[in-house]
Design an enzyme around this catalytic site. Structure first.
Site, PDB file in Angstrom:
ATOM      1  N   ASN A 196      -6.162  -2.811   2.123  1.00 14.45           N
ATOM      2  CA  ASN A 196      -6.089  -4.258   2.307  1.00 14.45           C
ATOM      3  C   ASN A 196      -7.498  -4.807   2.360  1.00 14.45           C
ATOM      4  OD1 ASN A 196      -3.300  -4.406   2.458  1.00 14.45           O
ATOM      5  ND2 ASN A 196      -3.235  -4.335   4.672  1.00 14.45           N
ATOM      6  N   ARG A 210       0.826  -1.215   0.000  1.00 11.89           N
ATOM      7  CA  ARG A 210       0.000   0.000   0.000  1.00 11.89           C
ATOM      8  C   ARG A 210       0.860   1.263   0.000  1.00 11.89           C
ATOM      9  NH1 ARG A 210      -3.557  -0.406   4.944  1.00 11.89           N
ATOM     10  NH2 ARG A 210      -1.649  -1.342   5.688  1.00 11.89           N
TER      11      ARG A 210
END
Length: 91
Positions: free
Chosen positions: A39, A21
């Protein structure tokens, strides 16, 4: 050709716990796209990117490899409508 396009993609493999990320934010910022990354509970990472076709493709190309310690098994990409995001964030 539209000036702004959007794509939603899901990346599967070893993509959580490897900085995916954070690096996605960096790739998106470098490319000049907006949107978000998060996520998912199934261990995958999902993202929404919007910008010029070339910039969106740049992020998708990055996502197919991911950061150094990731293992990308698949990237599922879908066309979505732009949502008018102003920046790129982690959700």
């Amino acid at each position: 050709m539209p000036s702004t396009i959007a794509r939603r993609f899901v990346v599967r493999g070893r993509v959580q716990g490897v900085g995916f990320r954070y690096r996605c934010v960096r790739a998106a910022t470098t490319a000049g796209v907006t949107g978000w990354v998060r996520n998912r509970t199934d261990g995958s990472v999902e993202a929404h990117v919007e910008g010029s076709p070339d910039a969106v493709e740049q992020v998708l190309t990055w996502a197919r490899t991911g950061p150094e310690h990731a293992r990308v098994d698949s990237v599922e990409v879908g066309e979505v409508a732009p949502a008018g995001h102003r920046d790129f964030t982690v959700r």
